[in-house]
Design an enzyme around this catalytic site. Structure first.
Site, PDB file in Angstrom:
ATOM      1  N   ASP A  25      35.328  40.530  46.034  1.00  0.00           N
ATOM      2  CA  ASP A  25      35.203  39.094  46.291  1.00  0.00           C
ATOM      3  C   ASP A  25      36.523  38.354  46.148  1.00  0.00           C
ATOM      4  O   ASP A  25      37.582  38.960  45.980  1.00  0.00           O
ATOM      5  CB  ASP A  25      34.065  38.471  45.481  1.00  0.00           C
ATOM      6  N   LYS A  47      32.952  34.158  48.495  1.00  0.00           N
ATOM      7  CA  LYS A  47      32.871  32.858  49.176  1.00  0.00           C
ATOM      8  C   LYS A  47      34.037  32.700  50.132  1.00  0.00           C
ATOM      9  O   LYS A  47      35.170  32.994  49.795  1.00  0.00           O
ATOM     10  CB  LYS A  47      33.007  31.733  48.141  1.00  0.00           C
ATOM     11  N   MET A 160      36.154  27.821  35.140  1.00  0.00           N
ATOM     12  CA  MET A 160      35.421  26.974  36.100  1.00  0.00           C
ATOM     13  C   MET A 160      35.431  25.508  35.656  1.00  0.00           C
ATOM     14  O   MET A 160      34.434  24.796  35.810  1.00  0.00           O
ATOM     15  CB  MET A 160      33.974  27.486  36.266  1.00  0.00           C
TER      16      MET A 160
HETATM   17  N1  SAH Z   1      35.614  37.691  35.801  1.00  0.00           N
HETATM   18  C1  SAH Z   1      36.689  36.722  35.959  1.00  0.00           C
HETATM   19  C2  SAH Z   1      36.170  35.318  35.906  1.00  0.00           C
HETATM   20  C3  SAH Z   1      35.236  34.960  37.038  1.00  0.00           C
HETATM   21  S1  SAH Z   1      34.558  33.336  36.909  1.00  0.00           S
HETATM   22  C4  SAH Z   1      37.740  36.977  34.886  1.00  0.00           C
HETATM   23  O1  SAH Z   1      37.488  37.753  33.951  1.00  0.00           O
HETATM   24  O2  SAH Z   1      38.836  36.427  34.972  1.00  0.00           O
HETATM   25  C5  SAH Z   1      35.576  32.461  38.022  1.00  0.00           C
HETATM   26  C6  SAH Z   1      36.521  31.555  37.274  1.00  0.00           C
HETATM   27  O3  SAH Z   1      37.470  32.339  36.566  1.00  0.00           O
HETATM   28  C7  SAH Z   1      37.350  30.643  38.158  1.00  0.00           C
HETATM   29  O4  SAH Z   1      36.623  29.470  38.488  1.00  0.00           O
HETATM   30  C8  SAH Z   1      38.507  30.326  37.247  1.00  0.00           C
HETATM   31  O5  SAH Z   1      38.163  29.391  36.281  1.00  0.00           O
HETATM   32  C9  SAH Z   1      38.699  31.661  36.531  1.00  0.00           C
HETATM   33  N2  SAH Z   1      39.717  32.505  37.187  1.00  0.00           N
HETATM   34  C10 SAH Z   1      39.520  33.660  37.843  1.00  0.00           C
HETATM   35  N3  SAH Z   1      40.672  34.173  38.299  1.00  0.00           N
HETATM   36  C11 SAH Z   1      41.643  33.322  37.891  1.00  0.00           C
HETATM   37  C12 SAH Z   1      43.047  33.290  38.021  1.00  0.00           C
HETATM   38  N4  SAH Z   1      43.711  34.231  38.654  1.00  0.00           N
HETATM   39  N5  SAH Z   1      43.714  32.251  37.465  1.00  0.00           N
HETATM   40  C13 SAH Z   1      43.067  31.282  36.802  1.00  0.00           C
HETATM   41  N6  SAH Z   1      41.744  31.258  36.647  1.00  0.00           N
HETATM   42  C14 SAH Z   1      41.036  32.257  37.181  1.00  0.00           C
END
Ligand code: SAH
Length: 226
Positions: A25, A47, A160
């Site tokens: 994704d 998405k 988020m």
């Molecule tokens: N499993 C992922 C999180 C998924 S939820 C993890 O462990 O990082 C999705 C949210 O994660 C996004 O809305 C954002 O808040 C955060 N996120 C994911 N990738 C990111 C990145 N590269 N930089 C900053 N925030 C990130």
């Protein structure tokens, strides 16, 4: 790690070479995706801006069907699959269908991004604990324990939280955290284009607005952000 392929573990790289089908994704960077087997079939299930994302049910069905057909399926997610990643739900579905699975830990955005920014999530005498929370719960009005979240001496990482940033920071102030508490937003954490926008509970929302943040972002609140 969400962006940087150098954060992939050896085990992750091994399994990426084994899978013949990869469901990935949005938060998976092209650089990470580039490490899968050359002849693997790639299927995007995230998405696309303007379009509805593949529903979780459809993803679950697809995982089960592909595995039953005898494929080695890799479900590739950004960061850690068990941190706000619905990895648990997918694992349950696989278990219900008797499909063998292996979970590879990833470096979640909070940990990768904070390290790259030189921010320790805990620090002796400054922050004794760290919490990962989702900003969605604020917008959905879920009853979070704000008094607890606003306590000093801890680090709060909000996933988020970009859309609701103003509300979230205000709630923390209302619940008693000092307005001068340092806070930072990390955009595109662990990607080469990682951006860090520093401020305090009082002014971070305004600074973020001015900086025109578009990428995935987390917010870190606490003295360690300074
Ligand atoms: N499993 C992922 C999180 C998924 S939820 C993890 O462990 O990082 C999705 C949210 O994660 C996004 O809305 C954002 O808040 C955060 N996120 C994911 N990738 C990111 C990145 N590269 N930089 C900053 N925030 C990130």
């Amino acid at each position: 790690g969400p962006g940087d392929p150098d954060l992939l573990t050896l085990r992750a790289l091994q399994l990426m070479q084994k899978a013949n089908i990869v469901l990935y994704d949005n938060l998976v960077s092209p650089q990470v995706l580039d490490r899968v087997r050359r002849d693997a079939t790639l299927e995007f299930v995230g998405k696309r801006s303007g379009y509805k994302s593949t529903s979780q049910e459809d993803i679950n069905d697809l995982l089960v069907r592909l595995a039953r057909e005898g494929n080695r399926v890799l479900r590739l997610k950004g960061g850690d699959p068990f941190i706000f990643g619905r990895g648990g739900e997918e694992l349950l579905v696989a278990a219900e269908h008797g499909i063998a699975t292996e979970v590879i830990p990833g470096i979640t955005a909070a940990m990768g991004g904070a390290s790259y920014a030189g921010i320790p999530l805990t620090h002796r005498h400054v922050s004794q604990s760290v919490r990962f929370v989702t900003g969605h719960s604020v917008e959905q009005g879920l009853n979070m324990d704000w008094a607890e979240l606003a306590k000093a001496g801890q680090t709060l990482v909000i996933y988020m939280g970009l859309v609701g940033i103003e509300k979230i920071l205000q709630r923390l102030i209302d619940a008693g955290r000092e307005v001068t508490t340092p806070a930072v937003l990390l955009e595109n954490a662990t990607f080469p284009e990682q951006r860090e926008i520093f401020g305090s509970l009082e002014d971070l929302a305004e600074r973020v607005l001015a900086a025109d943040v578009q990428g995935p972002s987390i917010i870190i609140v606490g003295e360690v952000a300074a």
